[in-house]
Design an enzyme around this catalytic site. Structure first.
Site, PDB file in Angstrom:
ATOM      1  N   ASP A  77    -120.965 -42.386  16.123  1.00  0.00           N
ATOM      2  CA  ASP A  77    -121.524 -41.039  16.137  1.00  0.00           C
ATOM      3  C   ASP A  77    -120.574 -40.038  16.793  1.00  0.00           C
ATOM      4  O   ASP A  77    -120.550 -38.864  16.428  1.00  0.00           O
ATOM      5  CB  ASP A  77    -122.878 -41.039  16.847  1.00  0.00           C
ATOM      6  CG  ASP A  77    -124.002 -41.581  15.956  1.00  0.00           C
ATOM      7  OD1 ASP A  77    -123.746 -41.844  14.767  1.00  0.00           O
ATOM      8  OD2 ASP A  77    -125.132 -41.734  16.456  1.00  0.00           O
ATOM      9  N   ASP A 180    -128.641 -31.008  38.541  1.00  0.00           N
ATOM     10  CA  ASP A 180    -127.236 -31.313  38.244  1.00  0.00           C
ATOM     11  C   ASP A 180    -126.809 -30.659  36.932  1.00  0.00           C
ATOM     12  O   ASP A 180    -125.619 -30.569  36.636  1.00  0.00           O
ATOM     13  CB  ASP A 180    -127.030 -32.828  38.138  1.00  0.00           C
ATOM     14  CG  ASP A 180    -127.004 -33.504  39.498  1.00  0.00           C
ATOM     15  OD1 ASP A 180    -127.099 -32.793  40.526  1.00  0.00           O
ATOM     16  OD2 ASP A 180    -126.895 -34.744  39.538  1.00  0.00           O
ATOM     17  N   ALA A 192    -129.725 -38.699  22.086  1.00  0.00           N
ATOM     18  CA  ALA A 192    -128.464 -38.935  22.785  1.00  0.00           C
ATOM     19  C   ALA A 192    -128.619 -38.614  24.280  1.00  0.00           C
ATOM     20  O   ALA A 192    -129.487 -39.155  24.946  1.00  0.00           O
ATOM     21  CB  ALA A 192    -127.355 -38.114  22.129  1.00  0.00           C
TER      22      ALA A 192
END
Length: 295
Positions: A77, A180, A192
């Site tokens: 990917d 973060d 993902a």
């Protein structure tokens, strides 16, 4: 009836030397059909010099300087995402041949190359159109390609303390994230980086984006799903006065005086799927749903 002459542009992963048998199979298939074949320069050099493959009659191109009927991505990917960034708004459909682990984008097995190329010539395939996120800055423009097929992540740098991200949707203040980072994902990218941070799985074709915080300071912060027609404005505060913006994993450092506007790009990426391919079948295999995990 003679097959019509087609032109193929091939991108590949130069870090998988054991997988060269797959590209040989693909090139043999295309040669048998007298296709015009172009290979990206870096991958061409890898195959010719590194793998000692004979590439007579094959053309070379640099990055975005090509035109074709089909683009072929040989890899996983990640390779597909890079190919998509080079295709940009050319509207050339992309075929992903997977020489890595099972992929959502690159989902053609090397064993299916012959059958798949035959299907392309016969028109026996489907094309998914996938939304793309475009990033605009109010300062210096991004150095690289400014669009993402999977996701855009705003992240703290290295070991810096968390960053503060003020988010506005269509002119309305949403919230201030202390985290973060923050990931804006398309449906394509929802399985993902976003998923690994607790974001939702979004089925392709649903015309939405998601916002998911990375390690938020507050447990009350939850992912949110937005219409793909939304305009998202982000301003960042950081003790180091800079932050990273990553588009499909390609990161650039920005000064925290630079704010971002994220919106749907004016084009979609075309992804070739074999006729009869089922998204949920791939999802079950990829997620190992139904597998017995009891040791």
């Amino acid at each position: 009836m003679a097959s019509r002459k087609l032109r193929f542009a091939i991108f590949g992963n130069s870090y998988q030397p054991r997988k060269s048998v797959s590209i040989q199979k693909l090139l043999a298939c295309l040669s048998a059909r007298q296709a015009e074949v172009f290979i990206e320069r870096e991958f061409y050099a890898f195959l010719k010099d590194g793998q000692q493959l004979p590439l007579d009659g094959i053309n070379v191109f640099d990055q975005t300087d090509f035109d074709a009927d089909f683009v072929v991505s040989m890899g996983g990917d990640g390779t597909f995402l890079r190919a998509a960034s080079m295709v940009g708004n050319k509207q050339i459909p992309i075929l992903g041949i997977n020489t890595g682990r099972l992929g959502f984008l690159a989902d053609i097995n090397p064993q299916e190359i012959e059958r798949t190329i035959q299907a392309l010539y016969e028109g026996d395939y489907a094309v998914d159109t996938r939304a793309v996120i475009r990033v605009e800055t109010d300062g210096l423009p991004l150095r690289g390609y400014c669009c993402a097929l999977n996701d855009v992540a705003i992240l703290k740098r290295d070991n810096a303390s968390m960053i503060t991200i003020h988010a506005t949707i269509n002119g309305d203040y949403l919230t201030t994230y202390q985290a973060d980072g923050l990931i804006m994902s398309t449906p394509t990218g929802s399985t993902a980086y976003s998923l690994s941070n607790g974001g939702p799985i979004i089925v392709p074709g649903t015309h939405v984006f998601s916002l998911t915080a990375v390690a938020p300071h507050s447990l009350n912060v939850r992912p949110i799903v937005l219409s793909e027609d939304s305009e998202i404005k982000l301003t960042v505060e950081s003790r180091t006065h800079n932050y990273l913006v990553a588009l499909d994993g390609r990161s650039e450092k920005l000064d925290d005086s630079t704010s971002l506007t994220l919106r749907k790009a004016p084009y979609r990426v075309k992804v070739i799927k074999r006729a009869g391919t089922k998204y949920f079948h791939t999802l079950r295999k990829k997620m190992m749903w139904g597998a017995d995990s009891r040791g």
